[in-house]
Write a protein that holds these residues in place. Sequence first.
Motif, PDB file in Angstrom:
ATOM      1  N   LEU A 142       6.832   7.949   4.148  1.00 52.47           N
ATOM      2  CA  LEU A 142       7.582   9.183   4.410  1.00 52.47           C
ATOM      3  C   LEU A 142       8.625   9.013   5.502  1.00 52.47           C
ATOM      4  O   LEU A 142       9.682   9.644   5.453  1.00 52.47           O
ATOM      5  CB  LEU A 142       6.615  10.299   4.805  1.00 52.47           C
ATOM      6  N   ASN A 143       8.336   8.172   6.479  1.00 51.18           N
ATOM      7  CA  ASN A 143       9.199   8.067   7.655  1.00 51.18           C
ATOM      8  C   ASN A 143       9.413   6.608   8.048  1.00 51.18           C
ATOM      9  O   ASN A 143       8.559   5.745   7.793  1.00 51.18           O
ATOM     10  CB  ASN A 143       8.573   8.808   8.848  1.00 51.18           C
ATOM     11  N   VAL A 144      10.542   6.371   8.706  1.00 42.71           N
ATOM     12  CA  VAL A 144      10.837   5.037   9.234  1.00 42.71           C
ATOM     13  C   VAL A 144       9.880   4.741  10.383  1.00 42.71           C
ATOM     14  O   VAL A 144       9.575   5.613  11.199  1.00 42.71           O
ATOM     15  CB  VAL A 144      12.289   4.970   9.725  1.00 42.71           C
ATOM     16  N   ASP A 145       9.390   3.503  10.435  1.00 42.55           N
ATOM     17  CA  ASP A 145       8.520   3.108  11.540  1.00 42.55           C
ATOM     18  C   ASP A 145       9.282   3.159  12.861  1.00 42.55           C
ATOM     19  O   ASP A 145      10.507   2.962  12.912  1.00 42.55           O
ATOM     20  CB  ASP A 145       7.974   1.695  11.318  1.00 42.55           C
ATOM     21  N   SER A 146       8.559   3.389  13.932  1.00 45.90           N
ATOM     22  CA  SER A 146       9.183   3.462  15.262  1.00 45.90           C
ATOM     23  C   SER A 146       9.787   2.118  15.643  1.00 45.90           C
ATOM     24  O   SER A 146       9.246   1.058  15.288  1.00 45.90           O
ATOM     25  CB  SER A 146       8.132   3.860  16.303  1.00 45.90           C
TER      26      SER A 146
ATOM     27  N   GLY B  34       0.768  -1.228   0.000  1.00 45.41           N
ATOM     28  CA  GLY B  34       0.000   0.000   0.000  1.00 45.41           C
ATOM     29  C   GLY B  34       0.803   1.285   0.000  1.00 45.41           C
ATOM     30  O   GLY B  34       0.263   2.355   0.290  1.00 45.41           O
ATOM     31  N   ARG B  35       2.071   1.200  -0.348  1.00 45.97           N
ATOM     32  CA  ARG B  35       2.897   2.403  -0.344  1.00 45.97           C
ATOM     33  C   ARG B  35       4.085   2.228  -1.266  1.00 45.97           C
ATOM     34  O   ARG B  35       4.437   1.112  -1.668  1.00 45.97           O
ATOM     35  CB  ARG B  35       3.397   2.713   1.062  1.00 45.97           C
TER      36      ARG B  35
ATOM     37  N   PRO C   5       0.711   7.389   2.987  1.00 46.72           N
ATOM     38  CA  PRO C   5       0.996   6.635   4.217  1.00 46.72           C
ATOM     39  C   PRO C   5       2.242   7.166   4.917  1.00 46.72           C
ATOM     40  O   PRO C   5       3.240   7.494   4.275  1.00 46.72           O
ATOM     41  CB  PRO C   5       1.216   5.200   3.721  1.00 46.72           C
ATOM     42  N   GLN C   6       2.181   7.243   6.220  1.00 46.10           N
ATOM     43  CA  GLN C   6       3.315   7.740   6.984  1.00 46.10           C
ATOM     44  C   GLN C   6       4.559   6.886   6.799  1.00 46.10           C
ATOM     45  O   GLN C   6       5.689   7.394   6.797  1.00 46.10           O
ATOM     46  CB  GLN C   6       2.960   7.815   8.473  1.00 46.10           C
TER      47      GLN C   6
END
Length: 530
Positions: free
Chosen positions: A265-269, A210-211, A261-262
């Motif tokens: 854009l960014n690495v998952d926590s 999805g991204r 989707p976040q």
Amino acid sequence: MNTQRKVAIVTGANGGIGRVICQSLASAHYLIAGLDREGIDLERNMSQLGTEHRAYVCDLADDQQIQRVVKEIAAHYGHIDLIVNNAAIGPTMSATIDTSLDEFKQAMSVNWMGPLQLIRQALPWMPIHGAAIVNIASLAGVVSNPKRNAYSASKAAMISLTRSLACELAHKQIRVNAIAPGYVRTNMVAELETSGKVDLHLVRQRIPMGRLARPEEIAHVVTFLGSEQARYITGSIVPVDGGWACFNQAGNAHPAQQDIPQSELNVDSPLGRSRVVVITGAAQGIGRAIAEKFAAQGDRLILLDLNQEPLEKLRETLAGEHLSFCVDISDEQQVKQVFHSIQKLYSEIDVLVNNAGIAEQFLPLEQQSVEAIEKLFDINLNGAFCCIRECLNAMQHKAGVVINMGSINSHLAFSPRHAYGASKAAIEMLSRCLTAELAPQGIRVLTLCPGYIQTPGVVQLEQSGRINVENIRRRIPLGRLGQPEDIAEAAYFLASPQASYINGAAVYVDGGWTAFGNAGDASSPSAIYN
């Protein structure tokens, strides 16, 4: 300047992916020689990495520029350890009737001939042992789509070049691999959207995850393939596509999303705790090496095997708190019971490594028993399926990883190993189907395909006269059997956040076995040069 640090050439170093590849390799202590057509931004980007890294202006369509730049790099650093062929002309999305031959040839010149010439010029400066080449191909070189004629053709050519070079250079122990990215969030893709040639909202619906990928998700794979941890990987094509190639039915692979989707854009926590890792067939060989690798990195292990004594000895030798269960995975009730017990102790499972498997009788078909064939499938396929199904209860709605053990025998026939090859082909297809189903939930499923590995099982086959190891070594381009630790390194990487956009892929760790198609001995130069 003759340095002991490894030196990497990265082409297209100014672009979105290239810039991040340079950063990733610099973090891995490489000295970077960054190549691109424009110098001002390139100089600035390289200087931000540190004064020891250098920028080189080079048009890969110009052979003389390539020759000059390689000489300058070699004169400055003294050696070249890694080449990352990243530069490329993107797809024009023009209709065939509107594409001139010059445009078509230009894409081939930059995307294929340029990398070939760069490698040719750099080879005299690459050490005999430990050097590597990583080519950035594309999913477009594997899966066809309209209006990508020159781009897709050039990337397919790059994939072929990767395999043939892997075979030619293996006797020098120079490894060659390729990455086939899907859609990556870069300026090139953004320009396609701005010009109305691509709708990224529709693209995301076609990707099971999805991204789009983030550039660093490509860079991490480059760094791994260039490293000592990938020492038995050559001639492999690693898809990094979010599962795109695994979805082939009508409709959307992922539900529509209103916003970007976040995770694009960014690495998952970070997880914030030790991972819980289930390993089947853990007591010896590849399973034991995988357990030792994961345990050494701080993961909490649940070890499953049919052989209780070596299983308990392994658990006692590993640092940390781990559990072991004696289980026959061909027995569905035992599998259900053991995963029920696991879930009482741990609410979540992060990684499942389906390693358990058996070989077959090595007999002509008419002498093979139905009972033996059924037993093999019950362990290699049916047991793996049951473990996945039960494990999913502890992976639902979270990021989890399933690694299934495939084989070089999945698609290359080994007579008379009919049942074994069929079971491994089935497990690879199962992985692909599961990817299409589970990727929208955040679960990644991969197939790890070893070549001939020096395990206790292989030693038994040799001692019983069922295989000729010397003949096998000659058939392997790298000229040697792999070690269980080679598979463990690949398994650990694939289960890590650094492999977060690899989904549904079959990754071959086989010393180049599946890349070789010539007559003769793969590990001998005489098999290549006539």
